[in-house]
Design a protein around this motif. Structure first.
Motif, PDB file in Angstrom:
ATOM      1  N   VAL A 298       0.613  -1.349   0.122  1.00 56.44           N
ATOM      2  CA  VAL A 298       0.164  -0.052   0.213  1.00 56.44           C
ATOM      3  C   VAL A 298       0.879   1.392   0.133  1.00 56.44           C
ATOM      4  O   VAL A 298       1.757   1.875   0.892  1.00 56.44           O
ATOM      5  N   CYS A 299       0.319   1.519  -0.696  1.00 61.02           N
ATOM      6  CA  CYS A 299       1.461   3.422  -1.030  1.00 61.02           C
ATOM      7  C   CYS A 299       0.695   4.709   0.362  1.00 61.02           C
ATOM      8  O   CYS A 299       0.061   4.397   0.239  1.00 61.02           O
ATOM      9  N   GLU A 300       2.295   4.692   0.917  1.00 60.09           N
ATOM     10  CA  GLU A 300       1.987   5.415   2.366  1.00 60.09           C
ATOM     11  C   GLU A 300       1.321   6.993   1.870  1.00 60.09           C
ATOM     12  O   GLU A 300       0.856   7.485   2.330  1.00 60.09           O
ATOM     13  N   ILE A 301       2.140   7.551   0.505  1.00 60.11           N
ATOM     14  CA  ILE A 301       1.698   9.194   0.747  1.00 60.11           C
ATOM     15  C   ILE A 301       0.754   9.108  -0.707  1.00 60.11           C
ATOM     16  O   ILE A 301      -0.281  10.116  -0.333  1.00 60.11           O
ATOM     17  N   THR A 302       0.720   8.992  -1.763  1.00 62.38           N
ATOM     18  CA  THR A 302       0.053   8.925  -2.733  1.00 62.38           C
ATOM     19  C   THR A 302      -0.809   8.015  -2.782  1.00 62.38           C
ATOM     20  O   THR A 302      -0.995   7.016  -2.660  1.00 62.38           O
ATOM     21  N   ARG A 303      -2.676   8.443  -2.465  1.00 66.34           N
ATOM     22  CA  ARG A 303      -3.916   7.463  -2.341  1.00 66.34           C
ATOM     23  C   ARG A 303      -4.367   8.354  -3.458  1.00 66.34           C
ATOM     24  O   ARG A 303      -5.496   8.978  -2.315  1.00 66.34           O
ATOM     25  N   PRO A 304      -5.093   8.180  -4.459  1.00 65.99           N
ATOM     26  CA  PRO A 304      -5.961   8.373  -5.613  1.00 65.99           C
ATOM     27  C   PRO A 304      -6.899   8.176  -4.831  1.00 65.99           C
ATOM     28  O   PRO A 304      -7.824   9.091  -4.894  1.00 65.99           O
ATOM     29  N   ALA A 305      -7.563   6.985  -4.530  1.00 67.55           N
ATOM     30  CA  ALA A 305      -9.134   7.397  -3.743  1.00 67.55           C
ATOM     31  C   ALA A 305      -9.571   7.376  -2.725  1.00 67.55           C
ATOM     32  O   ALA A 305     -10.018   8.757  -2.481  1.00 67.55           O
ATOM     33  N   ALA A 306      -8.710   7.789  -1.734  1.00 67.94           N
ATOM     34  CA  ALA A 306      -8.429   8.584  -0.374  1.00 67.94           C
ATOM     35  C   ALA A 306      -8.626  10.148  -0.999  1.00 67.94           C
ATOM     36  O   ALA A 306      -8.641  11.232   0.417  1.00 67.94           O
ATOM     37  N   ASP A 307      -7.402  10.156  -1.061  1.00 62.54           N
ATOM     38  CA  ASP A 307      -6.950  11.849  -1.642  1.00 62.54           C
ATOM     39  C   ASP A 307      -6.643  12.190  -2.408  1.00 62.54           C
ATOM     40  O   ASP A 307      -5.859  11.650  -3.156  1.00 62.54           O
ATOM     41  N   PRO A 308      -7.524  12.936  -3.386  1.00 61.17           N
ATOM     42  CA  PRO A 308      -7.172  12.766  -4.949  1.00 61.17           C
ATOM     43  C   PRO A 308      -5.978  13.480  -5.541  1.00 61.17           C
ATOM     44  O   PRO A 308      -5.135  13.413  -6.220  1.00 61.17           O
ATOM     45  N   PRO A 309      -5.608  14.829  -5.010  1.00 63.86           N
ATOM     46  CA  PRO A 309      -4.206  16.019  -4.718  1.00 63.86           C
ATOM     47  C   PRO A 309      -3.520  15.616  -4.389  1.00 63.86           C
ATOM     48  O   PRO A 309      -1.980  16.228  -4.785  1.00 63.86           O
ATOM     49  N   SER A 310      -3.364  14.035  -3.292  1.00 64.40           N
ATOM     50  CA  SER A 310      -1.689  14.017  -3.855  1.00 64.40           C
ATOM     51  C   SER A 310      -1.315  13.063  -4.567  1.00 64.40           C
ATOM     52  O   SER A 310       0.271  12.839  -4.838  1.00 64.40           O
ATOM     53  N   VAL A 311      -1.768  13.334  -5.879  1.00 67.39           N
ATOM     54  CA  VAL A 311      -1.060  12.153  -7.008  1.00 67.39           C
ATOM     55  C   VAL A 311      -0.162  13.601  -7.276  1.00 67.39           C
ATOM     56  O   VAL A 311       0.528  13.411  -7.869  1.00 67.39           O
ATOM     57  N   ILE A 312      -0.722  14.791  -7.321  1.00 65.19           N
ATOM     58  CA  ILE A 312       0.243  16.377  -8.350  1.00 65.19           C
ATOM     59  C   ILE A 312       1.880  16.000  -7.221  1.00 65.19           C
ATOM     60  O   ILE A 312       2.042  16.066  -8.418  1.00 65.19           O
ATOM     61  N   PRO A 313       2.038  15.755  -6.303  1.00 61.54           N
ATOM     62  CA  PRO A 313       3.331  16.279  -5.978  1.00 61.54           C
ATOM     63  C   PRO A 313       4.315  15.324  -6.574  1.00 61.54           C
ATOM     64  O   PRO A 313       5.468  14.835  -6.598  1.00 61.54           O
ATOM     65  N   ALA A 314       3.497  13.504  -6.450  1.00 60.47           N
ATOM     66  CA  ALA A 314       4.065  12.455  -6.918  1.00 60.47           C
ATOM     67  C   ALA A 314       4.445  12.294  -8.263  1.00 60.47           C
ATOM     68  O   ALA A 314       5.460  12.356  -9.146  1.00 60.47           O
ATOM     69  N   LEU A 315       3.206  12.907  -9.042  1.00 62.42           N
ATOM     70  CA  LEU A 315       3.912  13.256 -10.933  1.00 62.42           C
ATOM     71  C   LEU A 315       4.991  14.577 -10.874  1.00 62.42           C
ATOM     72  O   LEU A 315       6.122  14.501 -11.703  1.00 62.42           O
ATOM     73  N   ALA A 316       5.260  15.916 -10.290  1.00 63.24           N
ATOM     74  CA  ALA A 316       5.437  16.471 -10.337  1.00 63.24           C
ATOM     75  C   ALA A 316       7.087  16.448  -9.772  1.00 63.24           C
ATOM     76  O   ALA A 316       7.943  16.960 -10.300  1.00 63.24           O
ATOM     77  N   CYS A 317       7.120  14.803  -8.882  1.00 61.47           N
ATOM     78  CA  CYS A 317       8.489  14.705  -8.650  1.00 61.47           C
ATOM     79  C   CYS A 317       9.060  13.917  -9.931  1.00 61.47           C
ATOM     80  O   CYS A 317      10.137  13.598 -10.236  1.00 61.47           O
ATOM     81  N   LEU A 318       8.172  12.879  -9.757  1.00 55.90           N
ATOM     82  CA  LEU A 318       8.399  12.252 -11.366  1.00 55.90           C
ATOM     83  C   LEU A 318       8.894  13.198 -12.344  1.00 55.90           C
ATOM     84  O   LEU A 318      10.078  12.485 -13.277  1.00 55.90           O
ATOM     85  N   ILE A 319       7.790  13.831 -12.804  1.00 60.03           N
ATOM     86  CA  ILE A 319       8.647  14.366 -14.098  1.00 60.03           C
ATOM     87  C   ILE A 319      10.204  14.943 -13.975  1.00 60.03           C
ATOM     88  O   ILE A 319      10.641  15.240 -15.121  1.00 60.03           O
ATOM     89  N   GLN A 320       9.833  16.104 -12.663  1.00 57.15           N
ATOM     90  CA  GLN A 320      11.258  16.454 -12.794  1.00 57.15           C
ATOM     91  C   GLN A 320      12.822  15.529 -12.095  1.00 57.15           C
ATOM     92  O   GLN A 320      13.631  15.280 -13.623  1.00 57.15           O
TER      93      GLN A 320
END
Length: 362
Positions: A298-320
């Motif tokens: 289970v991912c502890e930080i990025t949880r799209p179902a429970a917290d959709p905005p948590s995807v934003i920092p994960a994507l930002a990090c991956l893109i960088q």
């Protein structure tokens, strides 16, 4: 530190908070004024002397040695010149105060050991009062135990083994574990210090002997999601302790084998270890698809179902990191500077008089 305390108190007053939940290194400062600050807001903090002993890696080793709690073979020095006769390699060289692995280096030879110490000096992290630890490696798997205490009584504890390292050598991918000897040692330590609040300790666990070797203590709550997945809500317990509720120890059966991971902490760690774009992307895809190491995790930080905005920092990090694969170290160093407690911060906190601290609370 004084300005932080003033800001904190003004925020508490302005918004009327019920509970103050110090989740990181601010525990060191707040424990100096725990009696005074508790008149304004509910908070669970250990005694400052106890925090001082645990925050310092050198005092931590001394304390556990006195209690006959196992630690790796460690040498403590105050001068780089004292390292000239060290002959056991490989070894770890550590500063007494550092965060996220920034004050730790591995040395495989005498020149590497001296070079690491001189680099700490160049960074301005060594002074006449700074202690340096030289610690020998030990066998076993890297683990963490997190516990909460109420006036010296352990209320709950949770152990997890590390399957993959994150930033600073911390746990990126963890699996819950049953380590009774570890829990008993931590219970003994908390009772000795009359600990009130949270702490987590890092250790190496030798499965053949069932015994640990403790390497570091952090006087704070740490990551708790894996414990929550196992039915132990350490954060809720800490809030209740802060509010003064009398709790009884929780004897929850340990659910071993529960996996969880911190997604972009792992990606940052891979960047620091000079992973290629392809390796970073493959790791991210494995996490998304829940395969390989991340199967049933289970991912502890990025949880799209429970917290959709948590995807934003994960994507930002991956893109960088895909744009600049070596950017991880810069991102981590900038983040760590924002919250870490280096030796200079410790000295500033000690230099504040009781009168100055009380003024910050007014």
């Amino acid at each position: 530190p004084a300005e932080y305390l003033r800001f904190l108190m003004s925020t508490v007053r302005e918004h009327g908070y019920n509970v103050l939940f110090p989740s990181h290194e601010q525990v060191y400062l707040l424990s100096r004024v725990r009696d005074e600050i508790s008149k304004h807001v509910a908070v669970a903090l250990p005694d400052f002397e106890a925090v001082r002993l645990m925050q310092s890696k050198s005092d931590f080793v001394r304390t556990l040695t006195e209690l006959d709690i196992p630690v790796p073979a460690t040498r403590i020095v105050r001068d780089v010149a004292e390292l000239d006769d060290h002959s056991e390699f490989p070894c770890y060289i550590k500063l007494a105060h550092s965060t996220a692995g920034t004050g730790v280096a591995v040395a495989n030879s005498q020149p590497e050991l001296i070079r690491a110490a001189e680099e700490f000096r160049t960074q301005g992290r060594l002074s006449e009062t700074t202690e340096i630890l030289v610690q020998q490696p030990v066998a076993g798997i890297m683990c963490v135990v997190t516990a909460v205490f109420q006036q010296g009584r352990m209320i709950a504890a949770h152990c997890a083994e590390s399957l993959e390292r994150g930033v600073g050598g911390g746990q990126g991918l963890r699996v819950s574990a049953s380590h009774p000897s570890v829990v008993e040692y931590v219970r003994q330590l908390g009772q000795h210090l009359h600990w009130h609040g949270a702490m987590f300790l890092e250790y190496f666990f030798d499965a053949t002997t069932g015994q640990p070797q403790f390497i570091e203590c952090n006087p704070r709550i740490g990551e708790t999601w894996n414990a929550k997945l196992c039915g132990i809500n350490l954060c809720e317990l800490l809030v209740r302790i802060s509010l003064g509720q009398r709790l009884e120890p929780i004897e929850t059966p340990v659910t071993a084998g529960v996996r969880s991971h911190s997604d972009f902490f792992i990606l940052l760690a891979k960047s620091i270890r000079r992973a290629t774009r392809r390796e970073i992307l493959r790791t991210a895809w494995d996490m998304i698809r829940a395969r390989g190491l991340y199967r049933d995790s289970v991912c502890e930080i990025t949880r799209p179902a429970a917290d959709p905005p948590s995807v934003i920092p994960a994507l930002a990090c991956l893109i960088q990191l895909l744009a600049y694969p070596g950017l991880g170290r810069r991102i981590v160093e900038k983040s760590v500077r924002s919250y870490s407690l280096p030796q200079s911060g410790v000295e500033k906190i000690h230099a504040l008089s009781d009168g100055q601290l009380l003024q910050c609370l007014e």
